[in-house]
Design a protein around this motif. Structure first.
Motif, PDB file in Angstrom:
ATOM      1  N   GLY A  42     -25.255  26.425 -75.383  1.00 38.69           N
ATOM      2  CA  GLY A  42     -25.764  27.741 -76.157  1.00 38.69           C
ATOM      3  C   GLY A  42     -25.308  28.753 -75.377  1.00 38.69           C
ATOM      4  O   GLY A  42     -25.705  30.034 -76.109  1.00 38.69           O
ATOM      5  N   LYS A  43     -24.630  28.873 -74.238  1.00 40.87           N
ATOM      6  CA  LYS A  43     -24.371  30.219 -73.581  1.00 40.87           C
ATOM      7  C   LYS A  43     -22.834  30.321 -73.181  1.00 40.87           C
ATOM      8  O   LYS A  43     -22.092  29.453 -73.294  1.00 40.87           O
ATOM      9  CB  LYS A  43     -25.153  30.543 -72.337  1.00 40.87           C
ATOM     10  N   GLN A  44     -22.413  31.605 -73.081  1.00 43.92           N
ATOM     11  CA  GLN A  44     -20.865  31.684 -72.918  1.00 43.92           C
ATOM     12  C   GLN A  44     -20.807  31.399 -71.347  1.00 43.92           C
ATOM     13  O   GLN A  44     -21.567  31.258 -70.343  1.00 43.92           O
ATOM     14  CB  GLN A  44     -20.616  33.196 -73.018  1.00 43.92           C
ATOM     15  N   ARG A  45     -19.379  30.851 -71.006  1.00 49.99           N
ATOM     16  CA  ARG A  45     -19.007  30.486 -69.636  1.00 49.99           C
ATOM     17  C   ARG A  45     -19.118  31.929 -68.841  1.00 49.99           C
ATOM     18  O   ARG A  45     -18.705  32.976 -69.455  1.00 49.99           O
ATOM     19  CB  ARG A  45     -17.817  30.026 -69.696  1.00 49.99           C
ATOM     20  N   GLU A  46     -19.811  31.957 -67.688  1.00 47.57           N
ATOM     21  CA  GLU A  46     -19.755  32.978 -66.847  1.00 47.57           C
ATOM     22  C   GLU A  46     -19.148  32.640 -65.338  1.00 47.57           C
ATOM     23  O   GLU A  46     -19.318  31.522 -64.922  1.00 47.57           O
ATOM     24  CB  GLU A  46     -21.300  33.398 -66.546  1.00 47.57           C
ATOM     25  N   LYS A  86     -32.745  26.725 -58.968  1.00 44.96           N
ATOM     26  CA  LYS A  86     -33.538  27.027 -59.978  1.00 44.96           C
ATOM     27  C   LYS A  86     -33.323  26.483 -61.177  1.00 44.96           C
ATOM     28  O   LYS A  86     -31.933  26.292 -61.529  1.00 44.96           O
ATOM     29  CB  LYS A  86     -33.748  28.481 -60.304  1.00 44.96           C
ATOM     30  N   PRO A  87     -34.135  26.114 -62.232  1.00 47.62           N
ATOM     31  CA  PRO A  87     -34.005  25.534 -63.460  1.00 47.62           C
ATOM     32  C   PRO A  87     -32.852  26.329 -64.339  1.00 47.62           C
ATOM     33  O   PRO A  87     -31.838  25.821 -64.785  1.00 47.62           O
ATOM     34  CB  PRO A  87     -35.266  25.605 -64.008  1.00 47.62           C
ATOM     35  N   GLU A  88     -32.654  27.532 -64.146  1.00 47.48           N
ATOM     36  CA  GLU A  88     -31.836  28.506 -64.817  1.00 47.48           C
ATOM     37  C   GLU A  88     -30.302  28.389 -64.396  1.00 47.48           C
ATOM     38  O   GLU A  88     -29.384  28.502 -64.895  1.00 47.48           O
ATOM     39  CB  GLU A  88     -32.107  29.829 -64.846  1.00 47.48           C
ATOM     40  N   ASP A  89     -30.183  27.620 -63.143  1.00 45.81           N
ATOM     41  CA  ASP A  89     -29.092  27.292 -62.663  1.00 45.81           C
ATOM     42  C   ASP A  89     -28.451  26.041 -63.538  1.00 45.81           C
ATOM     43  O   ASP A  89     -27.174  25.576 -63.109  1.00 45.81           O
ATOM     44  CB  ASP A  89     -29.120  27.026 -61.138  1.00 45.81           C
ATOM     45  N   THR A  90     -29.080  25.358 -64.303  1.00 50.32           N
ATOM     46  CA  THR A  90     -28.410  24.038 -64.945  1.00 50.32           C
ATOM     47  C   THR A  90     -27.438  24.607 -65.786  1.00 50.32           C
ATOM     48  O   THR A  90     -27.465  25.362 -66.701  1.00 50.32           O
ATOM     49  CB  THR A  90     -29.853  23.606 -65.975  1.00 50.32           C
TER      50      THR A  90
END
Length: 114
Positions: A42-46, A86-90
């Motif tokens: 659901g997010k853009q590639r960064e 971290k979970p947000e690195d998924t």
């Protein structure tokens, strides 16, 4: 046509480490600035990390101090050492040139559980 083959992803607990690898099928690899990117659902590639031909590195703030990008020109390979995950690195992690002008590989899935 340039191809990138990423590997090294997996499932890891928060605080764990992974080392990603990306092999690039390009004869001019040593003359090319490279980068690692990621795309979460659901997010853009960064872009998360980059490395120049002189091995100068740059990181997005969220991974500074935890991730390290490196390259081995003899192997046409760029690496991403990820520590204290971290979970947000998924996300699915990809490599490409710094300007991301080439086609994308299949990426490698990194899942960090809390």
């Amino acid at each position: 046509q340039v191809q990138f083959v990423e590997s090294g992803g997996g499932l890891v607990q928060a605080g764990g480490s992974l080392r990603l690898s990306c092999v690039a099928s390009i004869s001019t690899f040593r003359a090319k600035a490279m980068a690692w990117y990621r795309q979460a659902p659901g997010k853009q590639r960064e872009r998360v990390a980059s490395i120049t031909i002189a091995s100068t590195t740059n990181y997005v703030d969220s991974v500074k101090g935890r991730f390290t990008i490196s390259r081995d020109n003899a192997k046409n390979t760029v690496y991403l050492q990820m520590n204290n995950l971290k979970p947000e690195d998924t996300a699915v992690y990809y490599c490409n040139g710094l300007l991301a002008l080439e086609g994308w590989g299949q990426g490698t899935q990194v899942t960090v559980s809390s």
